[in-house]
Each structure stands twice: as structure tokens, then as C-alpha cells.
Design a protein around this motif. Structure first.
Motif, mmCIF file in Angstrom:
data_model
loop_
_atom_site.group_PDB
_atom_site.id
_atom_site.type_symbol
_atom_site.label_atom_id
_atom_site.label_comp_id
_atom_site.label_asym_id
_atom_site.label_seq_id
_atom_site.Cartn_x
_atom_site.Cartn_y
_atom_site.Cartn_z
ATOM 1 N N GLY A 168 -35.233 8.768 -50.988
ATOM 2 C CA GLY A 168 -33.855 9.303 -50.399
ATOM 3 C C GLY A 168 -32.879 8.520 -51.319
ATOM 4 N N ARG A 169 -31.712 8.575 -50.963
ATOM 5 C CA ARG A 169 -30.558 8.082 -51.803
ATOM 6 C C ARG A 169 -30.467 6.680 -51.984
ATOM 7 N N LEU A 188 -44.472 13.824 -46.916
ATOM 8 C CA LEU A 188 -44.028 14.881 -47.689
ATOM 9 C C LEU A 188 -42.630 14.777 -47.804
ATOM 10 N N ASP A 208 -37.395 18.718 -45.553
ATOM 11 C CA ASP A 208 -36.578 18.557 -44.502
ATOM 12 C C ASP A 208 -36.727 19.498 -43.229
ATOM 13 N N ILE A 209 -36.300 19.112 -42.137
ATOM 14 C CA ILE A 209 -36.813 19.908 -40.864
ATOM 15 C C ILE A 209 -36.305 21.225 -40.932
ATOM 16 N N ILE A 226 -27.547 22.717 -46.323
ATOM 17 C CA ILE A 226 -27.563 21.219 -45.995
ATOM 18 C C ILE A 226 -26.374 20.503 -46.619
ATOM 19 N N VAL A 227 -25.372 20.027 -45.839
ATOM 20 C CA VAL A 227 -24.115 19.575 -46.859
ATOM 21 C C VAL A 227 -24.096 17.712 -46.595
ATOM 22 N N GLU A 228 -23.693 17.636 -47.868
ATOM 23 C CA GLU A 228 -23.815 15.843 -48.137
ATOM 24 C C GLU A 228 -22.962 15.233 -46.960
ATOM 25 N N GLY A 259 -25.220 17.060 -43.197
ATOM 26 C CA GLY A 259 -26.595 17.487 -42.691
ATOM 27 C C GLY A 259 -26.488 18.896 -42.653
HETATM 28 O O1 CP3 Z 1 -39.041 10.508 -47.180
HETATM 29 C C1 CP3 Z 1 -39.140 11.002 -45.928
HETATM 30 O O2 CP3 Z 1 -38.897 10.475 -44.980
HETATM 31 C C2 CP3 Z 1 -38.939 12.605 -46.168
HETATM 32 C C3 CP3 Z 1 -37.676 13.042 -45.982
HETATM 33 C C4 CP3 Z 1 -37.045 13.798 -44.976
HETATM 34 C C5 CP3 Z 1 -35.822 14.349 -45.203
HETATM 35 N N1 CP3 Z 1 -35.406 14.883 -44.025
HETATM 36 C C6 CP3 Z 1 -34.892 14.642 -46.274
HETATM 37 C C7 CP3 Z 1 -33.657 14.614 -46.436
HETATM 38 C C8 CP3 Z 1 -37.162 13.876 -43.617
HETATM 39 C C9 CP3 Z 1 -38.631 13.210 -42.832
HETATM 40 C C10 CP3 Z 1 -36.224 14.684 -43.032
HETATM 41 C C11 CP3 Z 1 -36.273 15.058 -41.647
HETATM 42 C C12 CP3 Z 1 -34.882 15.289 -41.021
HETATM 43 N N2 CP3 Z 1 -34.026 16.002 -41.648
HETATM 44 C C13 CP3 Z 1 -34.354 14.850 -39.671
HETATM 45 C C14 CP3 Z 1 -35.264 14.280 -38.836
HETATM 46 C C15 CP3 Z 1 -35.506 12.821 -38.981
HETATM 47 C C16 CP3 Z 1 -34.083 12.127 -38.642
HETATM 48 O O3 CP3 Z 1 -33.385 11.679 -39.488
HETATM 49 O O4 CP3 Z 1 -33.803 11.981 -37.250
HETATM 50 C C17 CP3 Z 1 -33.302 15.417 -39.242
HETATM 51 C C18 CP3 Z 1 -32.422 15.423 -37.934
HETATM 52 C C19 CP3 Z 1 -32.899 16.126 -40.565
HETATM 53 C C20 CP3 Z 1 -31.741 16.999 -40.853
HETATM 54 C C21 CP3 Z 1 -30.749 16.472 -42.113
HETATM 55 N N3 CP3 Z 1 -31.112 16.599 -43.232
HETATM 56 C C22 CP3 Z 1 -30.017 15.383 -41.747
HETATM 57 C C23 CP3 Z 1 -29.401 14.700 -40.759
HETATM 58 C C24 CP3 Z 1 -29.567 15.026 -43.182
HETATM 59 C C25 CP3 Z 1 -28.630 13.791 -43.659
HETATM 60 C C26 CP3 Z 1 -27.191 14.419 -44.145
HETATM 61 C C27 CP3 Z 1 -26.487 13.485 -45.230
HETATM 62 O O5 CP3 Z 1 -26.178 13.710 -46.081
HETATM 63 O O6 CP3 Z 1 -26.431 12.157 -44.490
HETATM 64 C C28 CP3 Z 1 -30.368 15.869 -44.090
HETATM 65 C C29 CP3 Z 1 -30.456 15.786 -45.695
HETATM 66 C C30 CP3 Z 1 -31.330 15.008 -46.083
HETATM 67 N N4 CP3 Z 1 -32.705 15.368 -45.852
HETATM 68 C C31 CP3 Z 1 -31.421 13.752 -46.993
HETATM 69 C C32 CP3 Z 1 -32.804 13.568 -47.288
HETATM 70 C C33 CP3 Z 1 -33.136 12.608 -48.233
HETATM 71 C C34 CP3 Z 1 -30.279 13.345 -47.701
HETATM 72 C C35 CP3 Z 1 -29.485 14.115 -48.339
HETATM 73 C C36 CP3 Z 1 -29.723 14.470 -49.727
HETATM 74 O O7 CP3 Z 1 -30.438 13.960 -50.569
HETATM 75 O O8 CP3 Z 1 -28.960 15.466 -50.191
#
Ligand code: CP3
Length: 329
Positions: free
Chosen positions: A16-17, A59, A62-63, A76-78, A81
Motif C-alpha cells: 500500500g501507500r 492477495l 479490495d473488499i 474508491i475515492v482517495e 474509501g
Molecule cells: O496488502 C493487503 O493487505 C491487501 C490490500 C487490501 C486493500 N483493501 C487494498 C486497498 C485489503 C486487505 C483491503 C480490504 C479493505 N478495503 C477493507 C477491510 C480491511 C480494513 O481496513 O478494515 C475495507 C474496509 C476496505 C475499503 C477501503 N478501500 C477503504 C476504507 C480504503 C481506504 C481509503 C483511503 O484512501 O484511505 C480503500 C482503498 C484501498 N484499498 C487502499 C488499498 C491499498 C488505499 C488506497 C489506494 O491505494 O488507492
């Protein structure tokens, strides 16, 4: 549970980031583009395994990904979420969302998993969101703090609520079975937001569906990790529905929670992700405090929630080494 020569460790959101390489890839590809492109997705999944020396890959996905073939329209908005453009408002809206065949609708997920298992010499964790957490996004239309729309829907439209949860439980179980059939060797179910429910609401509105979902996974013979945030009050039910590993956040103690679960399952956790930003002596003390509570096989070191973008990869590597060098009693 079999003893290991060291305590295994991996980190939620280990790709991730916080990684400069990931940020570089994100300049060219959206999050969902990465998920849909097996070569890039494989590379992103492998990055932390190579850099940190962790004992599992998860893997990269994203969920929300499996919601698309169900008919959910989202971005998915930066910094925010998932944002859903066609949220559920009326009971009838639930009928708009359909089951899907993962091999047909999400073939790139299977392709990525097949590529990954060829490259990896550690387990590959597949994952999905749990029905409540997914339903909350579908009803709220995005992230929420209070979950008032979700709870109102649950209380005012119980029939439609259960129909939605049944559908999500079936779809996500099928999706996980597909991931395992492609080569995933463990799975994690993220019920990140379910801790917002009290014990009675969980029992009535969520638990039967978790039993259905985990029931469908029993034949897979892979570890079934069940994780929630602020869900210390739900741990026994999170075990009883059929998971084999329960994920803990940092608000609970490892030893007390494990005892509460009668040591019937493995446990995973639970370093506060914010502690990674602390000076090393403080962080080291927190890691040791966790490890000192482990007195038997079946513990997986992890965070209590995902890595924050401000984290430093060198510190994560240092934590991994610290856990690996911890002398088991
Ligand atoms: O390496 C890993 O663990 C796999 C990556 C992973 C992502 N999403 C990639 C992602 C996993 C396991 C998830 C699951 C996920 N997504 C959950 C359950 C886990 C948790 O954190 O509770 C949830 C609630 C989401 C929904 C979601 N997607 C959120 C809340 C966000 C963050 C938004 C933000 O910008 O802060 C995302 C986006 C997301 N999913 C990112 C990543 C790496 C970050 C944004 C990006 O790279 O664009």
C-alpha cells in the motif's frame, strides 16, 4: 495447532501507500486497475513479501471488488474509501443485487492467484469482506461512523436485511471457494465495522449469516481467519460461527481473549498501527508485551488493523525480525 520454529508474522495492508514503489505504480494505475491486471497485481502483492520477509502474502485486492458483478456501482475515492452510487434505500432495492460466478466475472483474480503461488514460498491469503461490512457500504453509500442508515434498515426492514445478508454470505463464500480453488492457502474474512453492533444485534442480524458463510467453507481445509475492529465483545460468536483463527485489535489483551476462546482457535494480532510511528524503544516494548502473552502454538503476529500510509517500511522490517528472533518458551 502445530508448533513452529518462530512466531509467524504478516501485516494487514502490507501492500500500500507507505511503499514508494506502490505510490509509483499508483501514478499510472487506479487501485481497481491494479486488481484487474494480474501482472501488476502479482508484483504489488509480492513487494512486501520480498521487502519485509513476512511469513504470508495477502492477495492485493479490495473488499469492494466482488460487489461490481453483484450490480453495485462504486468508486474508491482517495482518502475516503468506497463510495456507492446506487445505495440501498428501499426494501425492494435488495432484489437488484445478484449472485455471480467468480470464475466468469472475476477471472483476473484467479489468474493473479495462480501466478502468485508459482512465485511464493509462503502461504497466500485470499480474502473477502464480511456481509455486514459490505452491507454497511451498500446502505450508507460510503464510510460511516454511526451506521444509522444500516441499523435503521436492519430494524425497519428485517426481511430485506436478512435477504441481503443471505445473498452476501452465499456470494462471498463462493468467491472464497474460488480463490482457494485457484491456489489461495488461507483466507481472511474482514468484518471491519461489525464491532459497531451490540451483542444482541450481532446475534440476531449477523451471526446466522456468518454461520452460513463459514459453514460453506468448512471443507476447504485452509485456515479461516475472522477479523473485526473494536469487536472484543463479539469474539466468542466470531469463533463459534466456524472460523479457525480470530483476529484481535489492540483494544484487547491476547492472553485474556485467547482464554475466552478456550484456546479452540488460533489468534492473530494485535499491535496498534499507530505504534509503528512511535520511537523504536516504545514500539519494541509494545511488541514484546504482545509476545510475552503467547504461551502456546497458534499465534500469528499482526497489527490490530491495517498499516497506515505514514508507516516506514524499515520499521516494519525491524518488527518482523524482532518477532522472528523472539525466543519461544
Ligand atoms: O496488502 C493487503 O493487505 C491487501 C490490500 C487490501 C486493500 N483493501 C487494498 C486497498 C485489503 C486487505 C483491503 C480490504 C479493505 N478495503 C477493507 C477491510 C480491511 C480494513 O481496513 O478494515 C475495507 C474496509 C476496505 C475499503 C477501503 N478501500 C477503504 C476504507 C480504503 C481506504 C481509503 C483511503 O484512501 O484511505 C480503500 C482503498 C484501498 N484499498 C487502499 C488499498 C491499498 C488505499 C488506497 C489506494 O491505494 O488507492
Amino acid at each position: 495447532m502445530e508448533p513452529a520454529d518462530h512466531i509467524p508474522v504478516w501485516f494487514m495492508r502490507q501492500a500500500g501507500r507507505y511503499q514508494p514503489e506502490y505510490r509509483e505504480i499508483r501514478k499510472k494505475y487506479s487501485l481497481l486497475d491494479i486488481c484487474r491486471e494480474p501482472d501488476i497485481c502479482t508484483e504489488v502483492t509480492l513487494l512486501p513479501v520480498r521487502q519485509l520477509g513476512v511469513d504470508a502474502a495477502i492477495l492485493f485486492s479490495d473488499i469492494t471488488l466482488p460487489l461490481e458483478p453483484m450490480g453495485v456501482d462504486f468508486d474508491i475515492v482517495e482518502g475516503i474509501g468506497p463510495v456507492i452510487h446506487n445505495p440501498i434505500v428501499h426494501a425492494d432495492d435488495v432484489n437488484k443485487f445478484t449472485l455471480f460466478n467468480a470464475a466468469e466475472s472475476l477471472p483476473y483474480v484467479g489468474q493473479t492467484i495462480r501466478q502468485l503461488v508459482k512465485e511464493l514460498n509462503v502461504p497466500l491469503i485470499g480474502f473477502t469482506g464480511a456481509p455486514f461490512t459490505l452491507a454497511s457500504y451498500m446502505i450508507e453509500g460510503g464510510p460511516s461512523k454511526s451506521f444509522t442508515k444500516t441499523k435503521s434498515f436492519m430494524y425497519y426492514q428485517p426481511e430485506a436485511w436478512h435477504k441481503l445478508m443471505e445473498k452476501l454470505a452465499k456470494a462471498m463464500a463462493d468467491y472464497l471457494i474460488y480463490q482457494v480453488s485457484c491456489g489461495a492457502t488461507a483466507i481472511q474474512v474482514f468484518d471491519s465495522w461489525v464491532g459497531n453492533l451490540g451483542i444482541e444485534d450481532y446475534r440476531e442480524y449477523v451471526y446466522p449469516h456468518m454461520q452460513t458463510m463459514f459453514g460453506a467453507l468448512q471443507g476447504l481445509n485452509v485456515p479461516l481467519i475472522h477479523f473485526g475492529v473494536v469487536s472484543g465483545h463479539l469474539l466468542e460468536m466470531m469463533k463459534d460461527c466456524g472460523s479457525t483463527v480470530v483476529g484481535l485489535d489492540w483494544r484487547v489483551r491476547i492472553d485474556e481473549s485467547w482464554k475466552l476462546l478456550n484456546y479452540e482457535v488460533a489468534v492473530q494480532g494485535n499491535l496498534d498501527p499507530a505504534a509503528i510511528l512511535a520511537p523504536w524503544p516504545i514500539l519494541e516494548k509494545k511488541c514484546a508485551h504482545i509476545l510475552e502473552q503467547v504461551d502456546r502454538p497458534g499465534f500469528i503476529f499482526n497489527l490490530g488493523h491495517g498499516i497506515m500510509p505514514q508507516a516506514d517500511g524499515d520499521v516494519l522490517k525491524r518488527i518482523t525480525d524482532f518477532v522472528h528472533n523472539w525466543n519461544l518458551k
